[in-house]
Design a protein around this motif. Structure first.
Motif, PDB file in Angstrom:
ATOM      1  N   UNK A 129       6.936   5.230  -4.380  1.00  0.00           N
ATOM      2  CA  UNK A 129       6.962   5.648  -2.976  1.00  0.00           C
ATOM      3  C   UNK A 129       8.004   4.860  -2.182  1.00  0.00           C
ATOM      4  N   UNK A 130       8.373   3.685  -2.699  1.00  0.00           N
ATOM      5  CA  UNK A 130       9.435   2.893  -2.075  1.00  0.00           C
ATOM      6  C   UNK A 130      10.813   3.297  -2.580  1.00  0.00           C
ATOM      7  N   UNK A 131      10.870   4.311  -3.443  1.00  0.00           N
ATOM      8  CA  UNK A 131      12.145   4.812  -3.921  1.00  0.00           C
ATOM      9  C   UNK A 131      12.550   4.354  -5.298  1.00  0.00           C
ATOM     10  N   UNK A 145       0.835  -1.200   0.000  1.00  0.00           N
ATOM     11  CA  UNK A 145       0.000   0.000   0.000  1.00  0.00           C
ATOM     12  C   UNK A 145       0.866   1.243   0.000  1.00  0.00           C
ATOM     13  N   UNK A 146       0.273   2.332  -0.486  1.00  0.00           N
ATOM     14  CA  UNK A 146       0.971   3.620  -0.481  1.00  0.00           C
ATOM     15  C   UNK A 146      -0.036   4.746  -0.637  1.00  0.00           C
ATOM     16  N   UNK A 147       0.284   5.875  -0.011  1.00  0.00           N
ATOM     17  CA  UNK A 147      -0.397   7.148  -0.241  1.00  0.00           C
ATOM     18  C   UNK A 147       0.665   8.099  -0.770  1.00  0.00           C
ATOM     19  N   UNK A 148       0.326   8.867  -1.773  1.00  0.00           N
ATOM     20  CA  UNK A 148       1.295   9.770  -2.396  1.00  0.00           C
ATOM     21  C   UNK A 148       1.963  10.649  -1.344  1.00  0.00           C
ATOM     22  N   UNK A 149       3.302  10.606  -1.322  1.00  0.00           N
ATOM     23  CA  UNK A 149       4.069  11.387  -0.371  1.00  0.00           C
ATOM     24  C   UNK A 149       4.247  10.745   0.983  1.00  0.00           C
ATOM     25  N   UNK A 150       3.678   9.537   1.165  1.00  0.00           N
ATOM     26  CA  UNK A 150       3.728   8.905   2.481  1.00  0.00           C
ATOM     27  C   UNK A 150       4.539   7.633   2.567  1.00  0.00           C
ATOM     28  N   UNK A 151       5.261   7.290   1.507  1.00  0.00           N
ATOM     29  CA  UNK A 151       6.049   6.069   1.526  1.00  0.00           C
ATOM     30  C   UNK A 151       5.215   4.843   1.203  1.00  0.00           C
ATOM     31  N   UNK A 152       5.881   3.708   1.071  1.00  0.00           N
ATOM     32  CA  UNK A 152       5.232   2.441   0.727  1.00  0.00           C
ATOM     33  C   UNK A 152       5.315   1.482   1.901  1.00  0.00           C
ATOM     34  N   UNK A 153       4.313   0.620   1.995  1.00  0.00           N
ATOM     35  CA  UNK A 153       4.268  -0.337   3.098  1.00  0.00           C
ATOM     36  C   UNK A 153       3.878  -1.723   2.594  1.00  0.00           C
TER      37      UNK A 153
END
Length: 266
Positions: free
Chosen positions: A230-232, A136-144
């Motif tokens: 978001x994970x880079x 999951x990810x939210x724009x600007x919030x990183x990936x999980x």
């Protein structure tokens, strides 16, 4: 990028996460007795749909319609539902990797994302029913991954690592054979797993050093594209148009992979 001010991306992620968990349970339950019955052709023998694809998408559309009535929806099985003017829209692929699912191969996924009116991805969720994983990810919030932060690999070369790709439906895409040869010469192992969303998500998790898609489709690619970046990971191009190639790569190999893809397609 224009987004309605009342839209809460946290609320959108909450709803998307709940749908992903429900879809993963539904897909796994339906696939437990695979090969799956009720398989039908869409555009040809290599383009199929099952009752589960349709069941999952109908449920997703119902929940999203109640939670976000102004939003549009673009789905793999039921097409486009227009939203209000200047409203975000959702993209959903209920079973990405239907061929695997229908034949009892445990590698498919549920993909759901929210995009701004201009197509910019805002929220993305990809669920793997067979391994119990939810990206999951939210724009600007990183990936999980299952709630834990993930990052793309720190590798600085392709040699010795895993590179993923997917067919263009059942066929090789232009340049694919030449790319495979270039990667083989570098002792880079290639896998074609059968789910675009999951293949892209593996870059986010640092498992694959890169993934190349010959024909990008937003319903199965946009959520995972957001998660990976978001994970880079580096996306080339940053936001592909429909049917345009996409390369997702760990930062340290992006230039090398991009050059190989350029040569392969020239």
């Amino acid at each position: 990028m224009s987004v309605e001010p009342e839209i809460s991306l946290e609320r959108a992620l909450e709803v998307a996460t709940g749908l992903a968990d429900w879809a993963a349970r539904t897909i796994r339950r339906a696939g437990a007795s695979a090969p799956v019955d009720e398989v039908r052709e869409k555009d040809g023998p290599a383009d199929i749909v099952t009752d589960t694809d349709e069941l999952v998408e109908r449920h997703v559309r119902e929940v999203l319609g109640e939670a976000f009535p102004a939003h549009g929806i673009v789905g793999e099985e039921y097409g486009v539902t227009e939203g209000a003017a200047n409203a975000p829209h959702w993209v959903v692929d209920p079973v990405d990797g239907t061929t695997n699912f229908a034949h009892g191969i445990g590698w498919c996924s549920f993909s759901l994302g929210l995009a701004a009116p201009d197509g910019t991805p805002l929220v993305g969720v990809v669920a793997d029913p067979w391994r119990g994983e939810r990206f999951s990810a939210v724009r600007g919030g990183g990936a999980r991954l299952n709630g834990r932060p993930v990052r793309a690999a720190a590798h600085t070369g392709l040699t010795g690592h895993v590179f993923l790709t997917e067919w263009a439906a059942h066929a090789h895409w232009p340049g694919m054979d030449a790319l495979l040869a270039e990667l083989a010469a570098r002792h880079c192992t290639v896998r074609v797993m059968g789910s675009t969303a999951l293949s892209l998500a593996q870059v986010a998790a640092g498992r694959a050093v890169a993934t190349a898609i010959g024909e990008f489709h937003h319903v199965d690619g946009l959520p995972a594209l957001l998660i990976a970046t978001e994970a880079g990971a580096v996306a080339l191009p940053e936001l592909p148009v429909y049917d345009q190639p996409l390369l997702l790569a760990a930062p340290g190999v992006a230039a090398e992979a991009a050059e190989l893809l350029r040569r392969a397609r020239s």
